[in-house]
Write a protein that holds these residues in place. Structure first.
Motif, PDB file in Angstrom:
ATOM      1  N   PHE A  68      22.417 -61.493 -19.838  1.00  0.00           N
ATOM      2  CA  PHE A  68      21.704 -60.421 -20.685  1.00  0.00           C
ATOM      3  C   PHE A  68      22.132 -59.141 -20.303  1.00  0.00           C
ATOM      4  O   PHE A  68      21.568 -57.952 -20.832  1.00  0.00           O
ATOM      5  CB  PHE A  68      20.341 -60.647 -20.694  1.00  0.00           C
ATOM      6  CG  PHE A  68      19.762 -60.990 -19.402  1.00  0.00           C
ATOM      7  CD1 PHE A  68      19.396 -59.549 -18.723  1.00  0.00           C
ATOM      8  CD2 PHE A  68      19.490 -62.125 -19.060  1.00  0.00           C
ATOM      9  CE1 PHE A  68      18.840 -59.909 -17.228  1.00  0.00           C
ATOM     10  CE2 PHE A  68      18.869 -62.420 -17.754  1.00  0.00           C
ATOM     11  CZ  PHE A  68      18.745 -61.247 -16.770  1.00  0.00           C
ATOM     12  N   LYS A 137       7.350 -47.880  -5.691  1.00  0.00           N
ATOM     13  CA  LYS A 137       7.454 -49.095  -6.388  1.00  0.00           C
ATOM     14  C   LYS A 137       8.936 -49.436  -6.418  1.00  0.00           C
ATOM     15  O   LYS A 137       9.859 -48.824  -7.017  1.00  0.00           O
ATOM     16  CB  LYS A 137       6.884 -49.066  -7.960  1.00  0.00           C
ATOM     17  CG  LYS A 137       7.139 -50.063  -8.765  1.00  0.00           C
ATOM     18  CD  LYS A 137       6.647 -50.094  -9.970  1.00  0.00           C
ATOM     19  CE  LYS A 137       7.205 -49.161 -10.862  1.00  0.00           C
ATOM     20  NZ  LYS A 137       7.136 -49.198 -12.240  1.00  0.00           N
ATOM     21  N   GLY A 172       7.884 -55.701 -11.683  1.00  0.00           N
ATOM     22  CA  GLY A 172       7.810 -57.007 -12.171  1.00  0.00           C
ATOM     23  C   GLY A 172       9.382 -57.513 -12.797  1.00  0.00           C
ATOM     24  O   GLY A 172       9.187 -58.786 -13.202  1.00  0.00           O
ATOM     25  N   GLY A 173      10.357 -56.950 -12.423  1.00  0.00           N
ATOM     26  CA  GLY A 173      11.671 -57.241 -12.892  1.00  0.00           C
ATOM     27  C   GLY A 173      12.019 -58.750 -12.426  1.00  0.00           C
ATOM     28  O   GLY A 173      11.648 -59.089 -11.265  1.00  0.00           O
ATOM     29  N   GLY A 174      12.931 -59.561 -12.936  1.00  0.00           N
ATOM     30  CA  GLY A 174      13.866 -60.443 -12.551  1.00  0.00           C
ATOM     31  C   GLY A 174      12.983 -61.866 -13.016  1.00  0.00           C
ATOM     32  O   GLY A 174      13.413 -63.090 -12.619  1.00  0.00           O
ATOM     33  N   GLU A 176      12.451 -62.792 -16.049  1.00  0.00           N
ATOM     34  CA  GLU A 176      13.123 -63.285 -17.141  1.00  0.00           C
ATOM     35  C   GLU A 176      12.344 -64.171 -17.893  1.00  0.00           C
ATOM     36  O   GLU A 176      11.320 -63.700 -18.458  1.00  0.00           O
ATOM     37  CB  GLU A 176      14.545 -63.814 -16.840  1.00  0.00           C
ATOM     38  CG  GLU A 176      15.158 -63.049 -15.687  1.00  0.00           C
ATOM     39  CD  GLU A 176      15.325 -61.602 -15.792  1.00  0.00           C
ATOM     40  OE1 GLU A 176      14.888 -60.962 -16.641  1.00  0.00           O
ATOM     41  OE2 GLU A 176      16.005 -60.896 -14.952  1.00  0.00           O
ATOM     42  N   ASN A 211       3.759 -56.192 -10.324  1.00  0.00           N
ATOM     43  CA  ASN A 211       3.675 -56.330 -11.798  1.00  0.00           C
ATOM     44  C   ASN A 211       4.425 -57.514 -11.990  1.00  0.00           C
ATOM     45  O   ASN A 211       5.206 -58.228 -11.038  1.00  0.00           O
ATOM     46  CB  ASN A 211       4.542 -55.024 -12.388  1.00  0.00           C
ATOM     47  CG  ASN A 211       3.642 -53.753 -12.310  1.00  0.00           C
ATOM     48  OD1 ASN A 211       2.612 -54.001 -12.097  1.00  0.00           O
ATOM     49  ND2 ASN A 211       4.362 -52.700 -12.365  1.00  0.00           N
ATOM     50  N   LEU A 215      11.218 -61.437 -20.141  1.00  0.00           N
ATOM     51  CA  LEU A 215      12.512 -60.666 -20.927  1.00  0.00           C
ATOM     52  C   LEU A 215      12.504 -61.946 -22.288  1.00  0.00           C
ATOM     53  O   LEU A 215      12.711 -63.036 -22.052  1.00  0.00           O
ATOM     54  CB  LEU A 215      13.725 -61.105 -20.151  1.00  0.00           C
ATOM     55  CG  LEU A 215      14.810 -60.472 -21.008  1.00  0.00           C
ATOM     56  CD1 LEU A 215      14.886 -59.226 -21.656  1.00  0.00           C
ATOM     57  CD2 LEU A 215      16.019 -60.871 -20.200  1.00  0.00           C
ATOM     58  N   ILE A 246       4.575 -56.640 -18.079  1.00  0.00           N
ATOM     59  CA  ILE A 246       5.337 -55.976 -19.190  1.00  0.00           C
ATOM     60  C   ILE A 246       6.332 -56.756 -19.956  1.00  0.00           C
ATOM     61  O   ILE A 246       7.324 -57.440 -19.388  1.00  0.00           O
ATOM     62  CB  ILE A 246       6.346 -54.715 -18.282  1.00  0.00           C
ATOM     63  CG1 ILE A 246       5.350 -54.040 -17.510  1.00  0.00           C
ATOM     64  CG2 ILE A 246       7.094 -53.942 -19.368  1.00  0.00           C
ATOM     65  CD1 ILE A 246       5.595 -54.118 -15.830  1.00  0.00           C
ATOM     66  N   GLN A 251      17.574 -56.100 -25.416  1.00  0.00           N
ATOM     67  CA  GLN A 251      18.517 -55.241 -25.822  1.00  0.00           C
ATOM     68  C   GLN A 251      19.828 -55.814 -25.837  1.00  0.00           C
ATOM     69  O   GLN A 251      20.462 -55.995 -24.883  1.00  0.00           O
ATOM     70  CB  GLN A 251      18.522 -53.834 -24.844  1.00  0.00           C
ATOM     71  CG  GLN A 251      17.185 -53.305 -24.495  1.00  0.00           C
ATOM     72  CD  GLN A 251      16.478 -52.569 -25.901  1.00  0.00           C
ATOM     73  OE1 GLN A 251      16.986 -51.825 -26.463  1.00  0.00           O
ATOM     74  NE2 GLN A 251      15.221 -53.013 -26.011  1.00  0.00           N
ATOM     75  N   LYS A 285       1.724 -53.380 -20.265  1.00  0.00           N
ATOM     76  CA  LYS A 285       2.594 -52.166 -20.709  1.00  0.00           C
ATOM     77  C   LYS A 285       3.227 -52.307 -21.899  1.00  0.00           C
ATOM     78  O   LYS A 285       4.127 -53.391 -21.950  1.00  0.00           O
ATOM     79  CB  LYS A 285       3.514 -51.817 -19.402  1.00  0.00           C
ATOM     80  CG  LYS A 285       3.068 -50.939 -18.416  1.00  0.00           C
ATOM     81  CD  LYS A 285       4.171 -50.631 -17.398  1.00  0.00           C
ATOM     82  CE  LYS A 285       3.699 -50.453 -16.006  1.00  0.00           C
ATOM     83  NZ  LYS A 285       4.781 -50.028 -15.050  1.00  0.00           N
TER      84      LYS A 285
HETATM   85  O1  V47 Z   1      14.819 -57.323 -14.317  1.00  0.00           O
HETATM   86  C1  V47 Z   1      18.261 -56.592 -17.869  1.00  0.00           C
HETATM   87  C2  V47 Z   1      15.681 -56.637 -17.824  1.00  0.00           C
HETATM   88  C3  V47 Z   1      14.356 -55.596 -16.111  1.00  0.00           C
HETATM   89  C4  V47 Z   1      18.107 -56.392 -20.001  1.00  0.00           C
HETATM   90  O2  V47 Z   1       7.335 -53.291 -13.081  1.00  0.00           O
HETATM   91  C5  V47 Z   1      16.742 -56.174 -19.835  1.00  0.00           C
HETATM   92  O3  V47 Z   1       6.546 -51.613 -13.842  1.00  0.00           O
HETATM   93  C6  V47 Z   1      16.382 -56.156 -22.073  1.00  0.00           C
HETATM   94  O4  V47 Z   1      11.836 -54.761 -14.920  1.00  0.00           O
HETATM   95  N1  V47 Z   1      17.425 -56.222 -22.478  1.00  0.00           N
HETATM   96  C7  V47 Z   1      14.236 -54.164 -15.400  1.00  0.00           C
HETATM   97  N2  V47 Z   1      15.910 -56.124 -20.616  1.00  0.00           N
HETATM   98  C8  V47 Z   1      13.216 -53.549 -15.988  1.00  0.00           C
HETATM   99  C9  V47 Z   1      11.982 -53.819 -15.453  1.00  0.00           C
HETATM  100  C10 V47 Z   1      10.807 -52.810 -15.391  1.00  0.00           C
HETATM  101  C11 V47 Z   1      10.681 -51.767 -16.211  1.00  0.00           C
HETATM  102  C12 V47 Z   1       9.771 -50.956 -16.378  1.00  0.00           C
HETATM  103  C13 V47 Z   1       8.667 -51.184 -15.554  1.00  0.00           C
HETATM  104  C14 V47 Z   1       8.505 -52.238 -14.494  1.00  0.00           C
HETATM  105  C15 V47 Z   1       7.353 -52.430 -13.687  1.00  0.00           C
HETATM  106  C16 V47 Z   1       9.778 -53.049 -14.663  1.00  0.00           C
HETATM  107  O5  V47 Z   1      15.083 -55.336 -17.248  1.00  0.00           O
HETATM  108  C17 V47 Z   1      15.438 -56.717 -15.243  1.00  0.00           C
HETATM  109  C18 V47 Z   1      15.515 -57.578 -16.665  1.00  0.00           C
HETATM  110  O6  V47 Z   1      14.619 -58.338 -16.866  1.00  0.00           O
HETATM  111  N3  V47 Z   1      16.956 -56.352 -18.420  1.00  0.00           N
HETATM  112  N4  V47 Z   1      19.128 -56.470 -19.037  1.00  0.00           N
HETATM  113  C19 V47 Z   1      18.396 -56.235 -21.549  1.00  0.00           C
HETATM  114  N5  V47 Z   1      19.529 -56.239 -22.033  1.00  0.00           N
END
Ligand code: V47
Length: 357
Positions: A68, A137, A172-174, A176, A211, A215, A246, A251, A285
């Motif tokens: 993704f 962060k 909070g990423g990763g 999924e 956070n 996904l 979040i 995308q 969020k």
């Molecule tokens: O870990 C990657 C995701 C994350 C795509 O914690 C995608 O405050 C959609 O985690 N379509 C990064 N998502 C963004 C994120 C984040 C953003 C804003 C605030 C916070 C917070 C965290 O974006 C990645 C992954 O899960 N991601 N590719 C995509 N094509």
């Protein structure tokens, strides 16, 4: 519709998996939104939070190839980049000078095959030294796992060193989708959902707030989403360490999972059901970068109480076709919030009030 669920929510009773699924399957979108807004008000009254922040991605070079992700590159590949610590400091200074101040930096990267853990420690300590009042962060559980493996430290030691260097909270990423079958299809090389939860549990135990994300809108089912939310709710019961959840709207451009963008209805439903199910996480969020500014504004009436922030330069979602701007001004965020009939509250990394607008 969903009368029993409504009764439960209004009596502050917890809803179960089947009920959460029923909410995802409903067509009564306005009623669902109204209910989620009630829950949101019980947490945050009429307030909607935002932060003056800058997103920084030190490198897009990554040893993983998540299906993704349109952001990652291999070393030497066209478009691959690496920022020095001086570059990062310069980006923060520029933001600082343009706006007058910055309350937070949000730092996430690819898993770089050559950078050592010491580089990240130096990055955090130099930022803290230069900008002591800025909240940092940084680093998802996926990066923490990678740093620990590379350095031979335990997760606990890795996190403690980062905390000592100046890390305040973790994004909070990763996360999924936790379901192993889906995870295997969309990001086979990434740490498991179980491991993600373990690392976050450790962070919370060490006093590092985080956070959480989900996904959605790719190949997962509503059952997978409910399972994901339930696992977060369970961990939050145990640790209380999550500040915000979040939902990340998929995308699809330039990625290996070719599906349509999630619909606006799906985005609003996901915000609303998350607000209702996660009855122990204080903030939801609406990430305007992925939802688009207009839908994110509407999400403020469907259970969300936070818009993330000014961001300034977004790369991950925009590599994959995000249709929003890459950054926003304080005035525009305030306008979106006020027009939704909510009170704009500028916050710091821990959701302390910086200013009521
Ligand atoms: O870990 C990657 C995701 C994350 C795509 O914690 C995608 O405050 C959609 O985690 N379509 C990064 N998502 C963004 C994120 C984040 C953003 C804003 C605030 C916070 C917070 C965290 O974006 C990645 C992954 O899960 N991601 N590719 C995509 N094509």
């Amino acid at each position: 519709m969903f009368a029993e669920i409504k009764r439960k929510i209004r009596n502050a009773e917890r809803i179960n998996k089947d009920e959460a699924l029923e909410l995802f399957n409903t067509d009564e979108i306005h009623e669902l939104g109204e209910l989620a807004d009630e829950v949101s008000r019980s947490f945050n009254s009429n307030r909607v939070y935002f932060i003056v922040n800058r997103h920084i991605n030190p490198t897009n070079i990554c040893v993983n190839r998540c299906k993704f992700c349109a952001f990652s590159r291999s070393k030497g590949e066209e478009g691959a980049y690496e920022l020095s610590i001086d570059d990062i400091i310069a980006q923060i200074k520029e933001a600082h000078n343009t706006i007058g101040y910055i309350s937070e930096v949000h730092i996430v990267s690819g898993l770089h095959p050559e950078w050592q853990f010491e580089y990240y420690l130096e990055m955090i300590s130099k930022i803290k030294r230069e900008f002591p009042s800025i909240g940092i962060k940084a680093f998802t559980a996926v990066e923490i796992d990678y740093f620990a493996k590379k350095s031979g430290l335990t997760i606990e030691q890795t996190l403690m060193k980062l905390k000592e260097a100046g890390l305040d909270i973790m994004p909070g990423g990763g996360a999924e989708i936790f379901n192993p079958e889906v995870r295997n299809r969309i990001c086979p090389e990434k740490i498991s959902g179980k491991r993600w939860l373990e690392i976050i549990r450790t962070a919370h135990r060490l006093g590092i707030k985080t956070n959480a994300t989900m996904l959605y809108g790719h190949v997962e089912t509503f059952e997978d989403r409910v399972d994901h939310l339930m696992k977060l709710r369970e961990l939050q019961d145990e640790t209380g360490g999550f500040l915000a959840f979040i939902p990340l709207s998929y995308q699809p451009e330039n990625t290996d999972i070719k599906v349509p963008y999630p619909s606006g209805i799906d985005d609003l439903k996901t915000i609303a059901v998350s607000r209702i199910v996660l009855d122990n996480i204080p903030h939801i969020k609406a990430y305007w970068i992925m939802l688009g500014e207009k839908l994110a504004q509407l999400a403020l009436l469907y259970g969300a109480d936070c818009l993330e922030g000014t961001v300034i330069e977004e790369k991950i979602a925009h590599s994959a076709g995000a249709r929003s701007k890459k950054g926003n001004t304080i005035e525009e965020l305030i306008h979106l919030i006020r027009e939704a009939g909510k009170i704009p509250v500028e916050r710091d990394s821990f959701y302390n009030v910086v200013r009521l607008w």
